[in-house]
Design an enzyme around this catalytic site. Sequence first.
Site, short mmCIF file in Angstrom:
data_model
loop_
_atom_site.label_atom_id
_atom_site.label_comp_id
_atom_site.label_asym_id
_atom_site.label_seq_id
_atom_site.Cartn_x
_atom_site.Cartn_y
_atom_site.Cartn_z
N CYS A 164 0.94 -1.10 0.12
CA CYS A 164 0.15 -0.07 -0.03
C CYS A 164 0.80 1.23 -0.18
O CYS A 164 1.40 1.75 1.13
CB CYS A 164 -0.98 -0.04 1.32
SG CYS A 164 -2.09 1.43 1.34
N CYS A 192 -0.46 4.13 2.09
CA CYS A 192 -0.33 4.06 3.71
C CYS A 192 1.17 4.06 4.04
O CYS A 192 1.55 4.73 5.06
CB CYS A 192 -0.54 2.29 3.92
SG CYS A 192 -2.28 1.83 3.34
N ASP A 193 2.38 3.67 3.30
CA ASP A 193 3.63 3.59 3.74
C ASP A 193 4.60 4.45 2.73
O ASP A 193 5.82 4.54 3.54
CB ASP A 193 4.12 2.10 3.40
CG ASP A 193 3.22 1.11 4.53
OD1 ASP A 193 2.74 1.60 5.17
OD2 ASP A 193 3.18 -0.03 4.09
#
Length: 331
Positions: free
Chosen positions: A156, A159-160
């Site tokens: 992701c 997300c990261d």
Amino acid sequence: MAADEGAAVLETNNDGPKIPDKKKTKFDVIIIGAGPSGYTAGIYCSRAGYDTLILSGILPGGQLVNTTEVENYPGFENGIMGPDLMIDMRKQSQRMGTTIIDDIAVDVDFRRAPYKVLTGSEEYESRAVIIATGANPKKMGITGEEEFSGKGVSYCATCDGPFFRNLELIVVGGGDSAIEEATFLTKFATRVHVVHRRDELRASKVMQERAMNNEKIQFHWNSEVIEINGDEKMQQAVLKNLKTNEEKTIKVGGLFVAIGHQPNTELFKNQIDLDDEGYIVLKNKTHTNMEGVFAAGDVHDRSYRQAITAAGYGCMAAIDVDKFLTENADK
């Protein structure tokens, strides 16, 4: 895989778990799955006064239990570890009165109410069901992928991505998701290597042009990643050209897998409508085609796939359940 025979049902109140009651099998609402959507649905359903059961599976918490620091969930100024966020959600749902059983649903019957959900050790009934079983990212299945998951390997970018500033990165895939993630990662990376098995992208023309014109993105055509190496964190990836069989090693600080997701809906085939990829088809809001059966989170959401959106869908499903049960109270 089922839990031990005779698994107890943990009844809860505002003070925490009570003495287990093995005979309780009938509830107002059953929630299948215990990620952000499942726990949020539990909080709302229980708070609305419904006798609510969550069947969490053997490893509750969804994808966040495999996530390290979560920076983008509102309310945590300094971030929070993924497993800690799930533990807090679980406790909050229990405090509202939700019964949570760490067991796996192995069969369902949505043909008529009360709806039936079976585990390896028990059969449960309810007036409404919320499916919150989520989806899992498809994996490459190569050497080093599991070892460096969360240590350089991610599924992701949204997300990261911010954790990978000033590094060279790899994105595996050639569809819209892969190219969108590659473009997003150029905000943080010094260079993004897109590795694709074919000689042309499957992404939309607009997204292709955007990526092709981005000087930070380099394409590796007809290629695949065959191995990931490093010490405590990922440091290298081995690429293989599928036409020439030539291999090369490039130094990168992270690798993002963007080859799709697999919704956890095998259990619901021939029970509710699924699309060609297995995602639940919603009839209206969070309603499935079966009256009284609802869905929340990544099990139907192929676009956002964030903890915050999953929690939002859990809230929506619980509100829809409340309306449904209120309107059908005398049936």
